[in-house]
Scaffold this motif. Structure first.
Motif, short mmCIF file in Angstrom:
data_model
loop_
_atom_site.label_atom_id
_atom_site.label_comp_id
_atom_site.label_asym_id
_atom_site.label_seq_id
_atom_site.Cartn_x
_atom_site.Cartn_y
_atom_site.Cartn_z
N SER A 39 0.85 -1.19 0.00
CA SER A 39 0.00 0.00 0.00
C SER A 39 0.88 1.24 0.00
N GLY A 40 0.29 2.35 -0.41
CA GLY A 40 0.99 3.63 -0.38
C GLY A 40 1.79 3.95 -1.63
N ASP A 72 -4.35 -0.69 -7.32
CA ASP A 72 -5.72 -0.18 -7.41
C ASP A 72 -5.74 1.33 -7.26
N ALA A 73 -6.92 1.92 -7.16
CA ALA A 73 -7.07 3.37 -7.09
C ALA A 73 -6.48 3.97 -5.82
N THR A 74 -6.24 3.16 -4.81
CA THR A 74 -5.63 3.66 -3.57
C THR A 74 -4.12 3.40 -3.53
N GLY A 75 -3.56 2.80 -4.59
CA GLY A 75 -2.14 2.49 -4.62
C GLY A 75 -1.81 1.22 -3.86
N SER A 76 -2.78 0.32 -3.79
CA SER A 76 -2.62 -0.91 -3.01
C SER A 76 -2.78 -2.14 -3.91
N GLU A 93 1.87 4.59 -6.04
CA GLU A 93 1.12 5.43 -6.98
C GLU A 93 -0.15 4.72 -7.44
N SER A 94 -1.29 5.37 -7.31
CA SER A 94 -2.56 4.74 -7.67
C SER A 94 -2.61 4.39 -9.16
#
Length: 143
Positions: A55-56, A78-82, A58-59
């Motif tokens: 996680s954390g 994914d859209a959250t960078g995870s 680039e989305s």
């Protein structure tokens, strides 16, 4: 509590100062860093799925998951960078540490490592339990 700690770096010969700079050391910077977490008992088994999450980063960016510098998986965040998934652990020795890195298309990365031995807390609990059992057996034998 302040999150920045001022630091002064100097260079000199003990008598004269040739150069100095002032920096701010961010005490909680690590909270903003990308993370890579592994799951399971920590000891990898060749040929077996090794689960992880990152996680954390680039989305919506493509990323590579590397084990000791070798690409094990390429996927998209994914859209959250995870991302959560697994890779098949290769047939390499598992009695040493191996570094796992996830790097996105911007160069940002998260890292972790495999654990070839039980964690110290587990060993402490095992040792304490064995010691208490031995003491209990000794006391019962003395009755």
């Amino acid at each position: 509590m302040a999150t920045d700690l001022p630091l002064v770096a100097t260079a000199g010969d003990g008598v004269s100062i040739f150069d100095d700079s002032i920096f701010d050391f961010d005490l909680i910077r690590w909270l903003e860093d990308p993370t890579l977490e592994t799951f399971g008992d920590g000891v990898p088994k060749p040929g077996v799925s090794y689960p992880f999450s990152v996680s954390g980063l680039e989305s919506l960016s493509p990323f590579d998951l590397l084990l000791d510098g070798q690409v094990m998986l390429s996927a998209s965040l994914d859209a959250t960078g995870s991302f959560a998934g697994s890779f098949i652990f290769p047939n390499i020795p598992v009695n040493t540490l191996h570094f796992i890195t996830a790097q996105d298309s911007t160069g940002e990365f998260a890292y972790s490592m495999t654990c070839p031995t039980p964690e110290p807390t587990s060993l402490l609990l095992l040792g304490s339990g064995a010691g208490l059992l031995g003491l209990r057996k000794r006391r019962r034998a003395g009755r």
